[in-house]
Write a protein that holds these residues in place. Sequence first.
Motif, PDB file in Angstrom:
ATOM      1  N   ASP A  50       0.748  -1.238   0.078  1.00 19.92           N
ATOM      2  CA  ASP A  50      -0.047  -0.087   0.137  1.00 19.92           C
ATOM      3  C   ASP A  50       0.961   1.272  -0.158  1.00 19.92           C
ATOM      4  N   VAL A  51       0.563   2.224  -0.543  1.00 16.33           N
ATOM      5  CA  VAL A  51       1.244   3.354  -0.736  1.00 16.33           C
ATOM      6  C   VAL A  51       0.652   4.595  -0.179  1.00 16.33           C
ATOM      7  N   LEU A  52       1.161   5.435   0.703  1.00 11.29           N
ATOM      8  CA  LEU A  52       0.712   6.617   1.275  1.00 11.29           C
ATOM      9  C   LEU A  52       1.309   7.797   0.235  1.00 11.29           C
ATOM     10  N   GLU A  53       0.272   8.796  -0.362  1.00 14.18           N
ATOM     11  CA  GLU A  53       0.909   9.712  -0.835  1.00 14.18           C
ATOM     12  C   GLU A  53       0.124  11.182  -0.328  1.00 14.18           C
ATOM     13  N   ILE A  54       1.062  12.351  -0.006  1.00 14.15           N
ATOM     14  CA  ILE A  54       0.447  13.491   0.476  1.00 14.15           C
ATOM     15  C   ILE A  54       0.544  14.406  -0.409  1.00 14.15           C
ATOM     16  N   GLY A  55      -0.326  15.181  -0.521  1.00 12.35           N
ATOM     17  CA  GLY A  55      -0.485  16.300  -1.297  1.00 12.35           C
ATOM     18  C   GLY A  55      -0.432  15.893  -2.783  1.00 12.35           C
ATOM     19  N   PRO A  56      -1.397  15.037  -3.354  1.00  6.30           N
ATOM     20  CA  PRO A  56      -1.331  14.583  -4.654  1.00  6.30           C
ATOM     21  C   PRO A  56      -1.519  15.813  -5.577  1.00  6.30           C
ATOM     22  N   GLY A  57      -2.458  16.757  -5.500  1.00  9.66           N
ATOM     23  CA  GLY A  57      -2.539  18.029  -6.221  1.00  9.66           C
ATOM     24  C   GLY A  57      -3.713  17.378  -7.442  1.00  9.66           C
ATOM     25  N   ARG A  71      -0.390  -1.826  -4.927  1.00  8.22           N
ATOM     26  CA  ARG A  71      -1.641  -2.576  -4.552  1.00  8.22           C
ATOM     27  C   ARG A  71      -2.749  -1.548  -4.392  1.00  8.22           C
ATOM     28  N   ARG A  72      -2.642  -0.476  -3.572  1.00  3.84           N
ATOM     29  CA  ARG A  72      -3.591   0.275  -3.147  1.00  3.84           C
ATOM     30  C   ARG A  72      -2.960   1.741  -2.931  1.00  3.84           C
ATOM     31  N   VAL A  73      -3.507   2.839  -3.216  1.00  7.19           N
ATOM     32  CA  VAL A  73      -2.889   4.018  -2.723  1.00  7.19           C
ATOM     33  C   VAL A  73      -4.002   4.946  -1.798  1.00  7.19           C
ATOM     34  N   LEU A  74      -3.320   5.597  -0.798  1.00  2.94           N
ATOM     35  CA  LEU A  74      -4.328   6.311  -0.058  1.00  2.94           C
ATOM     36  C   LEU A  74      -3.668   7.513  -0.457  1.00  2.94           C
ATOM     37  N   ALA A  75      -4.464   8.634  -0.927  1.00  2.00           N
ATOM     38  CA  ALA A  75      -4.022  10.233  -1.170  1.00  2.00           C
ATOM     39  C   ALA A  75      -4.532  11.098  -0.322  1.00  2.00           C
ATOM     40  N   ILE A  76      -3.824  11.827   0.479  1.00  2.00           N
ATOM     41  CA  ILE A  76      -4.427  12.908   1.379  1.00  2.00           C
ATOM     42  C   ILE A  76      -4.073  14.264   0.717  1.00  2.00           C
ATOM     43  N   ILE A 119       5.756   5.067   1.529  1.00  2.00           N
ATOM     44  CA  ILE A 119       5.217   6.567   1.464  1.00  2.00           C
ATOM     45  C   ILE A 119       5.971   7.353   0.179  1.00  2.00           C
ATOM     46  N   ALA A 120       5.336   7.867  -0.452  1.00  2.24           N
ATOM     47  CA  ALA A 120       5.874   8.480  -1.691  1.00  2.24           C
ATOM     48  C   ALA A 120       5.099   9.694  -2.173  1.00  2.24           C
ATOM     49  N   ALA A 121       5.858  11.065  -2.250  1.00  2.00           N
ATOM     50  CA  ALA A 121       4.782  12.218  -2.346  1.00  2.00           C
ATOM     51  C   ALA A 121       5.933  13.205  -2.830  1.00  2.00           C
ATOM     52  N   ASN A 122       5.303  14.186  -3.531  1.00  2.00           N
ATOM     53  CA  ASN A 122       5.791  15.445  -4.049  1.00  2.00           C
ATOM     54  C   ASN A 122       5.193  16.371  -2.880  1.00  2.00           C
ATOM     55  N   LEU A 123       6.108  16.516  -1.718  1.00  2.00           N
ATOM     56  CA  LEU A 123       5.355  16.926  -0.503  1.00  2.00           C
ATOM     57  C   LEU A 123       5.469  18.549  -0.892  1.00  2.00           C
ATOM     58  N   PRO A 124       4.267  19.047  -0.417  1.00  2.00           N
ATOM     59  CA  PRO A 124       3.940  20.681  -0.176  1.00  2.00           C
ATOM     60  C   PRO A 124       5.266  21.186   0.570  1.00  2.00           C
ATOM     61  N   TYR A 125       5.776  22.320   0.165  1.00  2.00           N
ATOM     62  CA  TYR A 125       6.890  22.854   0.600  1.00  2.00           C
ATOM     63  C   TYR A 125       6.879  23.161   1.998  1.00  2.00           C
ATOM     64  N   ASN A 126       5.562  23.758   2.355  1.00  2.00           N
ATOM     65  CA  ASN A 126       5.672  24.098   3.748  1.00  2.00           C
ATOM     66  C   ASN A 126       5.311  23.225   4.825  1.00  2.00           C
ATOM     67  N   VAL A 127       5.140  21.909   4.343  1.00  2.00           N
ATOM     68  CA  VAL A 127       4.982  20.734   5.746  1.00  2.00           C
ATOM     69  C   VAL A 127       5.856  19.737   5.293  1.00  2.00           C
ATOM     70  N   GLY A 128       6.957  19.775   4.488  1.00  2.00           N
ATOM     71  CA  GLY A 128       7.561  18.599   3.936  1.00  2.00           C
ATOM     72  C   GLY A 128       8.629  18.190   5.178  1.00  2.00           C
TER      73      GLY A 128
END
Length: 280
Positions: A50-57, A71-76, A119-128
Amino acid sequence: MSGIDTLPPLRQVIDDHGIAAKKSLGQNFLLDLNLTAKIARLAGDLSQCDVLEIGPGPGGLTRGLLAEGARRVLAIEKDSRCMPALAEIADAYPGKLEVINGDALDVDPLAHLTPPIRIAANLPYNVGTELLIRWLTPQEWPPFWSSLTLMFQKEVAERIVAQPGSKAYGRLALLAQWRTDARIVLHLPPEAFSPPPKVHSAVVHLTALPEPKYPADPKKLEQVVARAFNQRRKMLRAALKGMAPDIEDRLLASGIQPTDRAETVSLEQFCALSRNLSAG
């Protein structure tokens, strides 16, 4: 035909849904689907994770992760404007994508994911950086994730992998390298993003180690490192003098000269000093 082939280009998605990047949310969208697919591949074999993605835009990396067989992605995603675009991706990959409209700092991903987790993400700069520190400092180790593949400003990425003696070396390097293998795996110029940021970016891949590289109490190590680098121009005998009345002897016993400065001391030496101070 894979789901990614049935979806429109990201620029069209942004235009259709009116989701131009907002500076207030730290957004810089990566629109080249070849690049997002490359980042997804750098996250490793996703087929059993499973993959957690933060800030998918608008979902560029989300599409890459799913196309690479996650397998599965959770995007927040905090920006509600992005929800319709992400819903289109969920429709193209039935049962594979869950999207939460919320703040990643407030969501417990374990309520939605099954290990193993990457975890895979192009993190928002202000919370990375804040998110990275949270992931590196759980109450128990190993953590809930097996690897992190994260986009940062190049300067932050260099701080994560920095070695003793360099200007970038500091608390973030020690925190990351104590419990993970960390390396920069991709550099990206400003023009790869929309809008182009003023800085270059880099992707860092961190693999969680089964246990820290050297034994040390996490709280004591953080205390020592914080004091040392809060006064990084001072010799350690001065920067750490409040930690023990015989601090010079303890430094020497840990293989550190009292006249050394924090930026020249290795992770192994900091851990040795932390153990020495924990022993009373």
